[in-house]
Design a protein around this motif. Sequence first.
Motif, PDB file in Angstrom:
ATOM      1  N   UNK A 115       0.827  -1.205   0.000  1.00 28.53           N
ATOM      2  CA  UNK A 115       0.000   0.000   0.000  1.00 28.53           C
ATOM      3  C   UNK A 115       0.862   1.256   0.000  1.00 28.53           C
ATOM      4  N   UNK A 116       1.910   1.262   0.806  1.00 30.86           N
ATOM      5  CA  UNK A 116       2.797   2.415   0.868  1.00 30.86           C
ATOM      6  C   UNK A 116       3.552   2.594  -0.445  1.00 30.86           C
ATOM      7  N   UNK A 117       3.967   1.489  -1.049  1.00 32.90           N
ATOM      8  CA  UNK A 117       4.641   1.563  -2.349  1.00 32.90           C
ATOM      9  C   UNK A 117       3.702   2.147  -3.406  1.00 32.90           C
ATOM     10  N   UNK A 118       2.440   1.710  -3.381  1.00 34.30           N
ATOM     11  CA  UNK A 118       1.461   2.262  -4.327  1.00 34.30           C
ATOM     12  C   UNK A 118       1.232   3.739  -4.111  1.00 34.30           C
ATOM     13  N   UNK A 119       1.209   4.170  -2.853  1.00 34.48           N
ATOM     14  CA  UNK A 119       1.044   5.594  -2.553  1.00 34.48           C
ATOM     15  C   UNK A 119       2.229   6.399  -3.076  1.00 34.48           C
ATOM     16  N   UNK A 120       3.434   5.835  -2.977  1.00 31.33           N
ATOM     17  CA  UNK A 120       4.609   6.518  -3.507  1.00 31.33           C
ATOM     18  C   UNK A 120       4.483   6.704  -5.017  1.00 31.33           C
TER      19      UNK A 120
END
Length: 400
Positions: A115-120
């Motif tokens: 999820x954090x990678x997608x937000x980046x």
Amino acid sequence: MMRLPLFFVLITVMIDAMGVGLIMPIMPSLLQEVQGGSLADAAIWGGVLATTFAVMQFLFSPILGALSDAYGRRPVLLISLIVMALDYLVMALAGSLWLLLLGRLVGGITAATHATAGAYIADISRPTEKAANFGLLGAAFGIGFVLGPLMGGLLGELGTRAPFYAAALLAGLNFTLGWFVMRETVTDETRRAFDWRRANPLGAFRAIGRIPGISGLLWVYFLYSVAIYVYPAVWSYFTAERFGWQPQMIGISLAVYGICMALVQGGLLRYMVRHLGERRTVIWGQIFDFFAFGILAVISSGGLALTLIPISALGAVVQPALQGLMSRAVADNQQGELQGVMTAAHALSMIISPLMMTATFAAFSDKNSGYYLPGAPFVLALVLMLIGAAVFVRSRSSVT
């Protein structure tokens, strides 16, 4: 300036994917080594372990996504990586089913960083580029899906624990890279305070679901995820039963699928979105999946199964295209929350799908019964895909 941080984020996703694919070729042997029993028993426990992993990912994806909106992408990714490395070491030393279960519990939390990678990716992408750039995440996942089974299959020849030591080393090396190159993309303008009411899965689903056009797409994304997870859930057991494949051959077949998926999401997806748009890209991907599931349900030739893999991989355009549609519909300070919800929806599918698919396989893999059909899980996946396609076609929101 952004190339090394992007490379680090993609490698992180790749290692997340390896956490799933790494244990697939060795799981039947590992479970029988730890607890004994038949292949069918191993399939059931394999489903339990996969579901445990997914439960933790479901619970923690919105939390980590919301934490990254509040405190930044960098600390969330780095802390998760170092914990992941330690978790792989525990898995390597595990001598009981309960330690394997503990390892999957922690592994599910660390894998929630998708999820954090997608937000980046959303942070650094223009609106028209989001679907294609989410395809890069999918390609990284595909590469991890290649390396995981290859490492599991090839290093598994040295012993069922060797792949875990290698994965721990990779996670530790990637942590070191990220420490030096990762730059923060959350600014004071986009930072949002952490709120437990929105960070828990139910609260996050409610908050995101209120955005016009998102609710229906989340249902499509969820149903697709349940259906497509038939591959990691039963492929090892299905090919061993139907074609008599050994771990090395299972690993090679999964590697071929991962390579094809990476090529589709890293290259073909960008072309399809540019010329067809995101909506028609989703529809075409679903058509490819219908075709693949239908053949795998009744197939009896291992060679034909291998030649079908590239067609199966064409369906990999669906998820990043759906991600792009939804990401364009939310504000910049909600990207982590949205990606957390989507990762949680995917994780929820991983809770349901392994138990559903492995139980279906176990029920239809008894040659002494009157309904022997090892490909039955693919029939179930086809039905779920049809339902999702019907929901998507009926969708008429401004987002699509």
